[in-house]
Design a protein around this motif. Structure first.
Motif, PDB file in Angstrom:
ATOM      1  N   TYR A 214       0.816  -1.214   0.000  1.00 20.91           N
ATOM      2  CA  TYR A 214       0.000   0.000   0.000  1.00 20.91           C
ATOM      3  C   TYR A 214       0.852   1.268   0.000  1.00 20.91           C
ATOM      4  O   TYR A 214       0.386   2.335  -0.418  1.00 20.91           O
ATOM      5  CB  TYR A 214      -0.950  -0.022   1.195  1.00 20.91           C
ATOM      6  CG  TYR A 214      -1.987  -1.111   1.091  1.00 20.91           C
ATOM      7  CD1 TYR A 214      -2.736  -1.269  -0.069  1.00 20.91           C
ATOM      8  CD2 TYR A 214      -2.205  -1.993   2.145  1.00 20.91           C
ATOM      9  CE1 TYR A 214      -3.686  -2.279  -0.183  1.00 20.91           C
ATOM     10  CE2 TYR A 214      -3.153  -3.011   2.045  1.00 20.91           C
ATOM     11  CZ  TYR A 214      -3.881  -3.149   0.877  1.00 20.91           C
ATOM     12  OH  TYR A 214      -4.812  -4.146   0.760  1.00 20.91           O
ATOM     13  N   LYS A 215       2.090   1.163   0.473  1.00 23.16           N
ATOM     14  CA  LYS A 215       2.995   2.312   0.404  1.00 23.16           C
ATOM     15  C   LYS A 215       3.413   2.564  -1.044  1.00 23.16           C
ATOM     16  O   LYS A 215       3.485   3.717  -1.493  1.00 23.16           O
ATOM     17  CB  LYS A 215       4.232   2.061   1.264  1.00 23.16           C
ATOM     18  CG  LYS A 215       5.196   3.235   1.297  1.00 23.16           C
ATOM     19  CD  LYS A 215       6.378   2.960   2.227  1.00 23.16           C
ATOM     20  CE  LYS A 215       7.327   4.143   2.269  1.00 23.16           C
ATOM     21  NZ  LYS A 215       8.489   3.885   3.177  1.00 23.16           N
ATOM     22  N   LYS A 216       3.668   1.483  -1.772  1.00 22.30           N
ATOM     23  CA  LYS A 216       4.077   1.605  -3.172  1.00 22.30           C
ATOM     24  C   LYS A 216       2.898   1.926  -4.080  1.00 22.30           C
ATOM     25  O   LYS A 216       3.024   2.676  -5.053  1.00 22.30           O
ATOM     26  CB  LYS A 216       4.748   0.311  -3.631  1.00 22.30           C
ATOM     27  CG  LYS A 216       5.325   0.385  -5.036  1.00 22.30           C
ATOM     28  CD  LYS A 216       6.079  -0.887  -5.383  1.00 22.30           C
ATOM     29  CE  LYS A 216       6.683  -0.794  -6.780  1.00 22.30           C
ATOM     30  NZ  LYS A 216       7.440  -2.037  -7.136  1.00 22.30           N
ATOM     31  N   PHE A 217       1.715   1.350  -3.744  1.00 27.15           N
ATOM     32  CA  PHE A 217       0.525   1.565  -4.571  1.00 27.15           C
ATOM     33  C   PHE A 217      -0.625   2.058  -3.686  1.00 27.15           C
ATOM     34  O   PHE A 217      -1.561   1.315  -3.373  1.00 27.15           O
ATOM     35  CB  PHE A 217       0.114   0.253  -5.257  1.00 27.15           C
ATOM     36  CG  PHE A 217       1.194  -0.397  -6.061  1.00 27.15           C
ATOM     37  CD1 PHE A 217       1.642   0.170  -7.251  1.00 27.15           C
ATOM     38  CD2 PHE A 217       1.772  -1.582  -5.629  1.00 27.15           C
ATOM     39  CE1 PHE A 217       2.638  -0.441  -7.993  1.00 27.15           C
ATOM     40  CE2 PHE A 217       2.768  -2.196  -6.358  1.00 27.15           C
ATOM     41  CZ  PHE A 217       3.212  -1.620  -7.547  1.00 27.15           C
ATOM     42  N   PRO A 218      -0.570   3.306  -3.262  1.00 22.80           N
ATOM     43  CA  PRO A 218      -1.610   3.835  -2.356  1.00 22.80           C
ATOM     44  C   PRO A 218      -3.009   3.797  -2.956  1.00 22.80           C
ATOM     45  O   PRO A 218      -3.994   3.791  -2.212  1.00 22.80           O
ATOM     46  CB  PRO A 218      -1.143   5.270  -2.093  1.00 22.80           C
ATOM     47  CG  PRO A 218      -0.203   5.593  -3.210  1.00 22.80           C
ATOM     48  CD  PRO A 218       0.453   4.317  -3.576  1.00 22.80           C
ATOM     49  N   HIS A 219      -3.100   3.771  -4.284  1.00 21.10           N
ATOM     50  CA  HIS A 219      -4.421   3.761  -4.923  1.00 21.10           C
ATOM     51  C   HIS A 219      -5.151   2.430  -4.733  1.00 21.10           C
ATOM     52  O   HIS A 219      -6.334   2.309  -5.069  1.00 21.10           O
ATOM     53  CB  HIS A 219      -4.304   4.078  -6.417  1.00 21.10           C
ATOM     54  CG  HIS A 219      -3.468   3.106  -7.198  1.00 21.10           C
ATOM     55  ND1 HIS A 219      -2.093   3.167  -7.218  1.00 21.10           N
ATOM     56  CD2 HIS A 219      -3.799   2.054  -7.984  1.00 21.10           C
ATOM     57  CE1 HIS A 219      -1.617   2.202  -7.992  1.00 21.10           C
ATOM     58  NE2 HIS A 219      -2.638   1.508  -8.466  1.00 21.10           N
ATOM     59  N   LEU A 220      -4.470   1.417  -4.143  1.00 24.93           N
ATOM     60  CA  LEU A 220      -5.127   0.139  -3.879  1.00 24.93           C
ATOM     61  C   LEU A 220      -5.859   0.121  -2.539  1.00 24.93           C
ATOM     62  O   LEU A 220      -6.703  -0.733  -2.295  1.00 24.93           O
ATOM     63  CB  LEU A 220      -4.107  -1.006  -3.893  1.00 24.93           C
ATOM     64  CG  LEU A 220      -3.357  -1.279  -5.200  1.00 24.93           C
ATOM     65  CD1 LEU A 220      -2.429  -2.473  -5.021  1.00 24.93           C
ATOM     66  CD2 LEU A 220      -4.335  -1.532  -6.349  1.00 24.93           C
ATOM     67  N   LYS A 221      -5.509   1.064  -1.674  1.00 22.63           N
ATOM     68  CA  LYS A 221      -6.099   1.091  -0.327  1.00 22.63           C
ATOM     69  C   LYS A 221      -7.620   1.233  -0.387  1.00 22.63           C
ATOM     70  O   LYS A 221      -8.159   2.036  -1.137  1.00 22.63           O
ATOM     71  CB  LYS A 221      -5.520   2.259   0.477  1.00 22.63           C
ATOM     72  CG  LYS A 221      -4.167   1.960   1.082  1.00 22.63           C
ATOM     73  CD  LYS A 221      -3.731   3.096   1.999  1.00 22.63           C
ATOM     74  CE  LYS A 221      -2.411   2.785   2.689  1.00 22.63           C
ATOM     75  NZ  LYS A 221      -1.999   3.867   3.602  1.00 22.63           N
ATOM     76  N   GLY A 222      -8.290   0.436   0.434  1.00 25.10           N
ATOM     77  CA  GLY A 222      -9.737   0.535   0.538  1.00 25.10           C
ATOM     78  C   GLY A 222     -10.496  -0.056  -0.632  1.00 25.10           C
ATOM     79  O   GLY A 222     -11.724   0.103  -0.715  1.00 25.10           O
ATOM     80  N   LYS A 223      -9.807  -0.751  -1.532  1.00 23.56           N
ATOM     81  CA  LYS A 223     -10.476  -1.330  -2.701  1.00 23.56           C
ATOM     82  C   LYS A 223     -10.497  -2.852  -2.623  1.00 23.56           C
ATOM     83  O   LYS A 223      -9.640  -3.471  -1.991  1.00 23.56           O
ATOM     84  CB  LYS A 223      -9.769  -0.878  -3.986  1.00 23.56           C
ATOM     85  CG  LYS A 223      -9.901   0.610  -4.264  1.00 23.56           C
ATOM     86  CD  LYS A 223      -9.234   0.994  -5.574  1.00 23.56           C
ATOM     87  CE  LYS A 223      -9.403   2.489  -5.842  1.00 23.56           C
ATOM     88  NZ  LYS A 223      -8.710   2.911  -7.074  1.00 23.56           N
ATOM     89  N   ARG A 224     -11.483  -3.432  -3.275  1.00 20.74           N
ATOM     90  CA  ARG A 224     -11.539  -4.881  -3.402  1.00 20.74           C
ATOM     91  C   ARG A 224     -10.527  -5.299  -4.458  1.00 20.74           C
ATOM     92  O   ARG A 224     -10.531  -4.747  -5.567  1.00 20.74           O
ATOM     93  CB  ARG A 224     -12.951  -5.323  -3.800  1.00 20.74           C
ATOM     94  CG  ARG A 224     -14.031  -4.888  -2.808  1.00 20.74           C
ATOM     95  CD  ARG A 224     -15.419  -5.179  -3.388  1.00 20.74           C
ATOM     96  NE  ARG A 224     -16.493  -4.740  -2.495  1.00 20.74           N
ATOM     97  CZ  ARG A 224     -16.971  -3.518  -2.476  1.00 20.74           C
ATOM     98  NH1 ARG A 224     -16.469  -2.586  -3.269  1.00 20.74           N
ATOM     99  NH2 ARG A 224     -17.962  -3.201  -1.654  1.00 20.74           N
ATOM    100  N   LEU A 225      -9.701  -6.272  -4.134  1.00 20.56           N
ATOM    101  CA  LEU A 225      -8.609  -6.631  -5.029  1.00 20.56           C
ATOM    102  C   LEU A 225      -8.895  -7.881  -5.847  1.00 20.56           C
ATOM    103  O   LEU A 225      -9.196  -8.950  -5.295  1.00 20.56           O
ATOM    104  CB  LEU A 225      -7.320  -6.841  -4.230  1.00 20.56           C
ATOM    105  CG  LEU A 225      -6.622  -5.608  -3.672  1.00 20.56           C
ATOM    106  CD1 LEU A 225      -5.343  -6.018  -2.962  1.00 20.56           C
ATOM    107  CD2 LEU A 225      -6.321  -4.602  -4.763  1.00 20.56           C
ATOM    108  N   LEU A 226      -8.788  -7.734  -7.159  1.00 22.20           N
ATOM    109  CA  LEU A 226      -8.773  -8.879  -8.056  1.00 22.20           C
ATOM    110  C   LEU A 226      -7.305  -9.194  -8.309  1.00 22.20           C
ATOM    111  O   LEU A 226      -6.520  -8.304  -8.650  1.00 22.20           O
ATOM    112  CB  LEU A 226      -9.477  -8.558  -9.379  1.00 22.20           C
ATOM    113  CG  LEU A 226     -10.866  -7.919  -9.292  1.00 22.20           C
ATOM    114  CD1 LEU A 226     -11.451  -7.752 -10.685  1.00 22.20           C
ATOM    115  CD2 LEU A 226     -11.782  -8.745  -8.409  1.00 22.20           C
TER     116      LEU A 226
END
Length: 440
Positions: A214-226
Motif C-alpha cells: 500500500y505504500k508503493k501503490f496507495p491507490h489500492l487502499k480501501g479497494k476490493r482486489l482482483l
C-alpha cells in the motif's frame, strides 16, 4: 532410488516446469531418494535478479544441481540453449551418479541429451509432457506460419513420446493429446504438486508485505482486489482482465486489479493499462519470492485467471489453498484443475459472464465464504506430499519396463568425432533422429 531429472527451464528462470522439477525433487529427497537435477547455466544478470533469492540458490538445495554452460537464444530473452560442445560433461557427471532412472521434463537441448544418455547407458526413461508446444511456439517465433509451427511443435514432442518407457501427463487433456499424436502407450496422469510449505503464514510477515504494497501503490487502499499471479506473457490472455475490470467497476467502482509476476510482456501490459486510463485501478508488483505469494492471495478478494493455453494453471490451486475463490476461463488445464465450479467459478471466454461471477463473489459475502471453504478443500488434492508416491510408482514402472528404447544403430553421442560433427551442423541436426532423418 537414484533419479536424474533433466530440464531446460530451472531457477532463476521461473515457469511451471521449473516449479514442478524443484517441487518434486525436494519431495523425493524427503522420502530418501537421491536426486540430481541437470539444467542450464544462466547468465550472471539472470542470477543476480531480485527473484533469484538465496533460498533458491543451488548451494541451499537439498539435492544436487548440475548446470551445463549455455548460450542465449534469438527467440526469447528469458530462455537459453545448452552449448553442444559441453555435452560431454553430462556423460561424466551422470556416469559418476549412476542413475536408476532418467526423468525428462523439457523437450529442447537438455531434454534431448537426457534422452540420448538414457539410450546410450540403457537407463529407463520417463517423460513428462508439460507443454503444448504446437500452441506455444507462435508466441516465440511469430514470423513463421502457424501451420509450420504446429508441425514443429508436434514433431519435437513426439520424439520423446515414442521413446519414453513411461509417459506422464499433468492433466487428462494432455493425456488425450498423446493419443491424438498417434502414440498408443499408456499415460499416467500426475499433476504438479503444491509444496506443503506454500500454505505457511506469518502475521508479522503479512503486515510487512501489506504495508509495502500500500505504500508503493496507495491507490489500492480501501479497494476490493482482483489478483492475477503468474508470468506476464502474451499467451496468458492478460488484456482480457482489463475488460473484466472495466465491466466490474461499472457496478463496483472501488475495485482494483493487481498483477503479481514478471515477464517479457510486462512493459507492454503496463503501457496498455495507461492507454486505457486504468492506472488508478491497476498495479504491477513484478517478480515476487515464491514464499511470499501466499500473502498476496490472503490480501485479495478474488483470483482471476484468463489463460486459455495453460497446461495446468497451478496458481489457481495455490489461490484455493489460501482460501481465495477463483474465477477462470474454462479451457485447457483449468478444466482439469477446477472440474467445474469447485473453489470458484469456471466460465467461458466471455467478459460479461466472467465479470458477473466476480461481482457475485464481491457482493455476496456468504457466497464468498462458502467458495473459500470449498477452495481450501478442493486445493488439498494437489498437495505434493500426497502426489510424490505416485511419481515413485512411475519410476518403478519404468525400471520394470527397462531402458534403451531409442531405435537405430549404437551411436555414442558423447564420442569426440560425433560431437564435432554435431557442432558443425547443429542447427540442422539438433533434433535429428539416430539415422540423421528429420523428426516426424
Amino acid at each position: 532410488m537414484k533419479i536424474a531429472m533433466f530440464t531446460d527451464a530451472y531457477f532463476p528462470r521461473i515457469n511451471g516446469v521449473a516449479v514442478s522439477v524443484r517441487s518434486y525433487a525436494e519431495s523425493l529427497t524427503k522420502l530418501g531418494h537421491d536426486v540430481m537435477v541437470v539444467c542450464l547455466e544462466y547468465s550472471e544478470e539472470q542470477q543476480r535478479s531480485s527473484f533469484f533469492d538465496e533460498k533458491s540458490s543451488d548451494k541451499m538445495s537439498p539435492f544436487e544441481v548440475v548446470r551445463i554452460p549455455s548460450t542465449r537464444t534469438n527467440f526469447s530473452k528469458e530462455d537459453r540453449m545448452v552449448r553442444i560442445d559441453k555435452c560431454n560433461r553430462i556423460k561424466k557427471v551422470l556416469d559418476k551418479f549412476h542413475p536408476d532412472v532418467v526423468h525428462i521434463n523439457s523437450e529442447w537441448t537438455i531434454g534431448y541429451f537426457g534422452a540420448w544418455y538414457a539410450h546410450h547407458r540403457n537407463v529407463p526413461f520417463v517423460f513428462t509432457f508439460h507443454t503444448m508446444w504446437e500452441d506455444y511456439l507462435a508466441n516465440y517465433v511469430p514470423f513463421l506460419p502457424k501451420f509450420s509451427l504446429r508441425k514443429i511443435g508436434r514433431s519435437v514432442v513426439k520424439y520423446y513420446l515414442k521413446r519414453a518407457d513411461v509417459i506422464i501427463a499433468p492433466t487428462k487433456r494432455i493425456a488425450s493429446v498423446v493419443r491424438e499424436y498417434g502414440i498408443e502407450k499408456d499415460v499416467d496422469i500426475l499433476p504438479t504438486g503444491i509444496p506443503d510449505d506454500k500454505v505457511k503464514y506469518s502475521v508479522p510477515r503479512s503486515f510487512q508485505i501489506s504495508s509495502r504494497l500500500y505504500k508503493k501503490f496507495p491507490h489500492l487502499k480501501g479497494k476490493r482486489l482482483l489478483l492475477f499471479v503468474g508470468r506476464i506473457v502474451k499467451e496468458k490472455n492478460l488484456p482480457f482482465l482489463f475488460d473484466v475490470l472495466e465491466t466490474v467497476r461499472l457496478s463496483m467502482p472501488k475495485t482494483a486489479l493487481l498483477f503479481v509476476g514478471g515477464g517479457p510482456f510486462l512493459e507492454e501490459l503496463e503501457e496498455l493499462s495507461e492507454k486505457r486510463g486504468l492506472s488508478g485501478s491497476v498495479a504491477f508488483t513484478g517478480y515476487m519470492k515464491s514464499e511470499d505469494l501466499m500473502y498476496f492471495y490472503r490480501l485479495s478478494h478474488v483470483f482471476v485467471f484468463p489463460s486459455k493455453t495453460e497446461t495446468q494453471g497451478l496458481v489457481t490451486v495455490e489461490a484455493m489453498l489460501a482460501g481465495l475463490p477463483v474465477v477462470a476461463i474454462g479451457e485447457m488445464g483449468t478444466v482439469d484443475v477446477m472440474q467445474g465450479d469447485n473453489g470458484g467459478f469456471m466460465v467461458p471466454d466471455d467478459v460479461s459472464m466472467f465479470a458477473s461471477k466476480v461481482v457475485s463473489l464481491l457482493r455476496d459475502q456468504n457466497l464468498r465464504k462458502r467458495k473459500s471453504r470449498e477452495a481450501v478443500e478442493w486445493g488439498g488434492k494437489w498437495r505434493i506430499s500426497s502426489l510424490t508416491p505416485r511419481l515413485v510408482d512411475c519410476y518403478e514402472k519404468a525400471v520394470r519396463i527397462g531402458g534403451g528404447t531409442v531405435p537405430g544403430p549404437e551411436i555414442d553421442l558423447f564420442d569426440e568425432e560425433l560431437r564435432n560433427e554435431i557442432e558443425e551442423g547443429a542447427d540442422r541436426r539438433l533434433f535429428a533422429d539416430a539415422d540423421g532423418s528429420e523428426l516426424e
